[in-house]
Design an enzyme around this catalytic site. Structure first.
Site, mmCIF file in Angstrom:
data_model
loop_
_atom_site.group_PDB
_atom_site.id
_atom_site.type_symbol
_atom_site.label_atom_id
_atom_site.label_comp_id
_atom_site.label_asym_id
_atom_site.label_seq_id
_atom_site.Cartn_x
_atom_site.Cartn_y
_atom_site.Cartn_z
ATOM 1 N N LEU A 26 44.288 -8.751 9.591
ATOM 2 C CA LEU A 26 43.580 -9.008 10.765
ATOM 3 C C LEU A 26 42.450 -8.166 10.965
ATOM 4 C CD1 LEU A 26 46.617 -8.983 13.332
ATOM 5 C CD2 LEU A 26 45.349 -11.045 12.308
ATOM 6 N N ALA B 57 39.201 -4.271 -0.120
ATOM 7 C CA ALA B 57 40.152 -4.000 0.839
ATOM 8 C C ALA B 57 41.202 -4.842 1.069
ATOM 9 C CB ALA B 57 39.456 -3.746 2.275
ATOM 10 N N GLY B 58 40.977 -6.232 0.962
ATOM 11 C CA GLY B 58 42.182 -6.902 1.035
ATOM 12 C C GLY B 58 43.100 -7.087 -0.212
ATOM 13 N N ASP B 59 42.438 -6.286 -1.330
ATOM 14 C CA ASP B 59 43.215 -6.189 -2.535
ATOM 15 C C ASP B 59 44.151 -4.833 -2.423
ATOM 16 O OD1 ASP B 59 41.913 -8.389 -3.841
ATOM 17 O OD2 ASP B 59 40.449 -6.993 -4.502
ATOM 18 N N ASN C 253 42.224 -5.099 -9.435
ATOM 19 C CA ASN C 253 42.482 -4.025 -8.365
ATOM 20 C C ASN C 253 43.999 -3.795 -7.979
ATOM 21 O OD1 ASN C 253 39.578 -4.007 -8.230
ATOM 22 N ND2 ASN C 253 39.674 -5.269 -6.484
ATOM 23 N N GLY D 69 44.610 -4.744 12.235
ATOM 24 C CA GLY D 69 45.820 -4.454 11.334
ATOM 25 C C GLY D 69 46.434 -5.847 10.666
ATOM 26 N N ARG E 289 36.699 -18.099 -2.455
ATOM 27 C CA ARG E 289 35.221 -17.762 -3.062
ATOM 28 C C ARG E 289 34.542 -19.397 -3.143
ATOM 29 N NH1 ARG E 289 37.014 -13.766 -2.378
ATOM 30 N NH2 ARG E 289 36.868 -11.618 -3.968
#
Length: 314
Positions: A227, A257-259, A39, A231, A168
């Site tokens: 966060l 989303a984190g990637d 990603n 944000g 994980r």
């Protein structure tokens, strides 16, 4: 000559259910490309970076599909095809909002058998950044040792190392092994990108400032604490700050989303951006990702990112 950015991980074929409900009830699926590091590779490539992705794939149709998809995205590859082990894949159910259920079939996959010798075939000359996550070292002792080796080589070649814990727990032999190894890997990175939930597990606090101080104490130069909707908090040796997230119309799928956040942070870093730019760009792409169902299909171009940021700041 190597690419600007090197990524090292396990790409997987993803079968995403088309209709809502449990995977047991799903009858139609869309095949996609998945994997945390993949990603980030896709996202940085869409922003114009020259990216190389290193991995091991099986000699099977899924491996063929992944290799072709990476090529179509314009990502350079260093791929070893394994005749003995399969390419990993996963299923994801379709949800209206929040976190979908994801099931993996990756035990003894080709990527889980990556070795230190595989790392030695990677060309680091001219590269600027190595990005890794906590997923590959969870798959096996071999892949864990390979991650340590690639960090060592990156250091020898003066690359910046960024690390996303990307926990994980089910992949690890024990929670204590996970915590010990993830924190040790973080201590060898220049940029660390933990979430507040990961901070609670890894060092016992959900306080962004305590999390940042912990990883700075281990040796990181910059810590970017995710966060969620609020944000990010960023701290380095000379400055720190909280930076608001972007408004989101609807949370469709939080996977990836984190990637996307990492794509924003790392692209800003590579362009010499300050902590505000790193956080703001990370917040923007992370927000864009939660509003779509794919892990990487909708990662933005520079023009799309600029439009989103402009609208979000009005």
């Amino acid at each position: 000559m190597a690419s600007e950015v090197i990524l090292f991980g396990e790409p997987m074929a993803l079968f995403a259910a088309k209709e809502e409900g449990s995977l047991a009830e799903a009858t139609q699926f869309t095949r996609l490309l998945a994997g945390a590091e993949v990603n980030v590779a896709v996202g940085l490539t869409r922003l114009g970076y020259d990216v190389m992705y290193a991995t091991r794939l099986g000699m099977d149709p899924f491996g063929d599909y992944i290799e072709k998809k990476l090529e179509e995205e314009g990502i350079h590859t260093n791929i070893i095809r394994d005749k003995e082990r399969p390419t990993g894949f996963q299923w994801k159910n379709h949800v209206r909002e929040g976190d979908p259920a994801v099931y993996y079939l990756r035990k003894n996959s080709a990527a889980s058998c990556i070795t230190e010798d595989d790392v030695n075939s990677i060309d680091f000359h001219g590269a600027k950044l190595l990005h890794i996550t906590g997923i590959l070292p969870a798959l096996s002792l071999n892949s864990r040792n390979a991650v340590y080796r690639i960090i060592e080589k990156a250091r020898e070649c003066n690359l910046t190392v960024s690390f996303d814990p990307n926990l994980r727990e089910s992949l690890w032999e024990s929670k204590s092994a996970m915590i010990r190894t993830i924190n040790d890997l973080a201590s060898k990175a220049d940029i660390v990108l933990p979430g507040i939930g990961e901070g609670k597990i890894l060092m016992g606090s959900e306080d962004p400032e305590e999390i940042a101080n912990y990883y700075l104490g281990l040796g990181a130069k910059t810590v970017v604490v995710k966060l969620g909707a609020k944000g990010a908090y960023v701290k380095n040796e000379t400055e720190e700050g909280y930076f608001d997230g972007y408004p989101v119309k609807e949370v469709v799928d939080t996977v990836g989303a984190g990637d996307g956040f990492a794509v924003g942070v790392l692209s800003a870093y590579l362009e010499g951006g300050d902590i505000r730019e790193m956080a703001d760009r990370g917040n923007a792409i992370g927000s864009m990702q939660v509003m779509v169902s794919s892990d990487n299909e909708d990662l933005p171009t520079r023009e799309e990112l600029a439009r989103f940021r402009e609208q979000g700041h009005r």
